[in-house]
Design a protein around this motif. Structure first.
Motif, PDB file in Angstrom:
ATOM      1  N   ALA A  80       0.839  -1.204   0.000  1.00 60.87           N
ATOM      2  CA  ALA A  80       0.000   0.000   0.000  1.00 60.87           C
ATOM      3  C   ALA A  80       0.876   1.258   0.000  1.00 60.87           C
ATOM      4  O   ALA A  80       0.607   2.213  -0.735  1.00 60.87           O
ATOM      5  CB  ALA A  80      -0.937  -0.020   1.203  1.00 60.87           C
ATOM      6  N   ARG A  81       1.926   1.237   0.820  1.00 56.57           N
ATOM      7  CA  ARG A  81       2.822   2.401   0.883  1.00 56.57           C
ATOM      8  C   ARG A  81       3.514   2.623  -0.462  1.00 56.57           C
ATOM      9  O   ARG A  81       3.533   3.737  -0.983  1.00 56.57           O
ATOM     10  CB  ARG A  81       3.887   2.190   1.971  1.00 56.57           C
ATOM     11  N   GLU A  82       4.061   1.522  -1.017  1.00 54.08           N
ATOM     12  CA  GLU A  82       4.805   1.650  -2.283  1.00 54.08           C
ATOM     13  C   GLU A  82       3.929   2.188  -3.407  1.00 54.08           C
ATOM     14  O   GLU A  82       4.389   2.927  -4.265  1.00 54.08           O
ATOM     15  CB  GLU A  82       5.352   0.272  -2.703  1.00 54.08           C
ATOM     16  N   ARG A  83       2.655   1.792  -3.406  1.00 55.28           N
ATOM     17  CA  ARG A  83       1.773   2.202  -4.506  1.00 55.28           C
ATOM     18  C   ARG A  83       0.879   3.378  -4.119  1.00 55.28           C
ATOM     19  O   ARG A  83      -0.079   3.688  -4.815  1.00 55.28           O
ATOM     20  CB  ARG A  83       0.900   1.003  -4.950  1.00 55.28           C
ATOM     21  N   SER A  84       1.153   4.012  -2.971  1.00 52.44           N
ATOM     22  CA  SER A  84       0.372   5.162  -2.466  1.00 52.44           C
ATOM     23  C   SER A  84      -1.123   4.862  -2.414  1.00 52.44           C
ATOM     24  O   SER A  84      -1.954   5.638  -2.910  1.00 52.44           O
ATOM     25  CB  SER A  84       0.607   6.396  -3.342  1.00 52.44           C
ATOM     26  N   LEU A  85      -1.459   3.724  -1.838  1.00 53.91           N
ATOM     27  CA  LEU A  85      -2.872   3.332  -1.722  1.00 53.91           C
ATOM     28  C   LEU A  85      -3.293   3.395  -0.259  1.00 53.91           C
ATOM     29  O   LEU A  85      -2.499   3.050   0.631  1.00 53.91           O
ATOM     30  CB  LEU A  85      -3.069   1.904  -2.247  1.00 53.91           C
ATOM     31  N   ALA A  86      -4.521   3.807  -0.018  1.00 57.81           N
ATOM     32  CA  ALA A  86      -5.047   3.747   1.350  1.00 57.81           C
ATOM     33  C   ALA A  86      -5.307   2.284   1.703  1.00 57.81           C
ATOM     34  O   ALA A  86      -5.595   1.469   0.823  1.00 57.81           O
ATOM     35  CB  ALA A  86      -6.351   4.543   1.437  1.00 57.81           C
ATOM     36  N   LEU A  87      -5.213   1.968   2.984  1.00 58.40           N
ATOM     37  CA  LEU A  87      -5.393   0.575   3.428  1.00 58.40           C
ATOM     38  C   LEU A  87      -6.464   0.514   4.510  1.00 58.40           C
ATOM     39  O   LEU A  87      -6.374   1.200   5.535  1.00 58.40           O
ATOM     40  CB  LEU A  87      -4.056   0.028   3.959  1.00 58.40           C
ATOM     41  N   ILE A  88      -7.478  -0.302   4.248  1.00 54.95           N
ATOM     42  CA  ILE A  88      -8.594  -0.456   5.191  1.00 54.95           C
ATOM     43  C   ILE A  88      -8.635  -1.915   5.633  1.00 54.95           C
ATOM     44  O   ILE A  88      -8.600  -2.818   4.799  1.00 54.95           O
ATOM     45  CB  ILE A  88      -9.950  -0.122   4.507  1.00 54.95           C
TER      46      ILE A  88
END
Ligand SMILES: Cc1ncc(COP(=O)(O)O)c(C=O)c1O
Length: 418
Positions: free
Chosen positions: A157-165
């Protein structure tokens, strides 16, 4: 015995009341609220503050908002991330529908991901293959209480700049290296309704790292009094007079009932663990029947379902045969209710009458998943049986004994008919 070698009649098994079960103190608190006419709370009274504090303490001080269902908590999570038309969110196929369906309201697109591990959970590999330029967030479910591999997923998630739920609705009290699930993502959601280990009848919890997410969720959930009291940012608090269009408030009655479970979460998790491992062991005496296992460093909390896999080639019978044999002996066995979403109506081409939030272009694009698109989750579910976990949240010597004897008889029936 009948001509098929099966026992003609099996003794019935007495089952206790199904979960949720409440102790005397919880019932007294709920009754007092009802007698006082305090079945609703527009402010932020002690009962709502209490359940939120219990979750905040459990989740390393996250900002916590209690709402009226897990589905509402998921809607709030997706809303505060600003998801809308054109945005894609990775969601497991093997989850309850509410991990995906609130996205329909916002006009965002759930993209279903296959299981990557034998316990049904997604993995970095099964998520990464579905990432596109439109992906904005990853939602994971800790299925049946099995934690997902969160260190790796958080890194993706961090590497691809995605929010994580994290959808923790099956996993109250599950941990990874001693750290509770619900603390690995940007946002976490717990259902605290229905049959969940922590249940107020109906309820949900949203936990966030970011105060802005909390403020927006508060405004969506509770216009006026509560938002005036608890929204932190003065600029956002100015919107409290109108709110942001929802009323997701939890009843204080539900809050005190859920708090009574949350206060004894450790004891409930211990009892469930002992019961579930004994039940799994009773059936794993037969070749080809196996538990789903628990990864090193992981613990199961909620055990929302007690699931075993039947390998028909090694067992000599399939999952349906085992379910039928157990039922003949009074065991309330079945198939896990949490089933692959990519085999359900909306994801296989059925279109709801109107999807206001969808752009005409998105509307033309139906979901047309085929079973073979996500083959692992489909195959896993077809081989799984489920035991009625909701009777086993507290010590259950008698029921456990009866289930063990019934399992032995069911397996010997099946051996006789092979
Ligand atoms: C994984 C999961 N997420 C979300 C929900 C929705 O929770 P609720 O029923 O409280 O809306 C459920 C309910 O069973 C669930 O199992």
């Amino acid at each position: 015995m009948t001509s098929t070698g099966l026992a003609a009649t099996a003794p019935a098994i007495d089952h206790p009341q199904q979960w949720p079960v409440y102790d005397g103190q919880a019932v007294a608190r709920a009754t007092d609220l009802i007698r006082a006419g305090r079945t609703f709370d527009y402010r932020h009274g002690p009962e709502i503050a209490e359940i939120e504090q219990l979750f905040a303490d459990h989740l390393d001080g996250r900002h916590v908002l209690a709402v009226n269902s897990g589905t509402s908590a998921l809607l709030a999570a997706y809303y505060v991330l600003g998801l809308g038309p054109g945005d894609e969110v990775l969601v497991p196929s093997l989850t309850f529908l509410a991990t995906a369906s609130p996205l329909f309201v916002l006009g965002a697109t759930p993209v279903l991901c296959d299981s990557g591990s034998a316990n049904g959970n997604v993995t970095v590999a099964s998520l990464a293959e579905r990432i596109t330029s439109r992906t904005r967030a990853i939602a994971v479910t800790h299925l049946f209480g099995h934690p997902c591999p969160m260190a790796e997923i958080a890194q993706l998630a961090r590497e691809r700049s995605l929010a994580l739920i994290e959808d923790c609705s099956h996993a109250h009290g599950s941990t990874i290296d001693g750290v509770p699930v619900g603390t690995f993502g940007d946002l976490a959601v717990f259902s605290i309704g229905g049959l969940k280990l922590v249940s107020g009848g109906m309820g949900g919890v949203l936990a966030c790292r970011d105060t802005r997410h909390y403020d927006l969720a508060c405004l969506l959930s509770s216009f006026r009094q509560r938002s005036n009291l608890t929204v932190r940012d003065p600029a956002l608090r100015r919107l409290a007079d109108v709110g942001l269009g929802g009323n997701l408030r939890i009843s204080p009655v539900a809050a005190v009932l859920a708090s009574s479970h949350m206060r004894r979460l450790d004891a409930l998790v211990r009892a469930k663990h002992d019961n579930a491992t004994a039940l799994v062991a009773a059936l794993c005496t037969h070749p080809g029947i196996e538990g789903l296992g628990v990864a090193a460093g992981h613990t199961m909390g909620g055990w929302y379902d007690i699931v075993l896999r039947v390998d028909p080639l090694r067992a000599g019978f399939d999952r349906d045969d085992l379910v039928a044999a157990l039922k003949r002996h009074g065991v309330r066995a079945g198939v896990p209710q949490t089933a692959p979403l990519h085999r359900t109506s909306v994801f296989t081409g059925a279109r709801p009458p109107t999807w206001h939030a969808y752009s005409p272009a998105t509307l033309r694009r139906r979901f047309t998943y085929a079973p073979e698109d996500l083959p692992v989750s489909a195959r896993l579910h077809d081989e799984w049986i489920s035991l009625p976990a909701t009777y086993f949240n507290e010590p259950q010597e008698d029921l456990l004994g009866a289930y063990r004897r019934a399992a032995e008889r069911a397996l010997s029936d099946l051996a006789a008919t092979r």
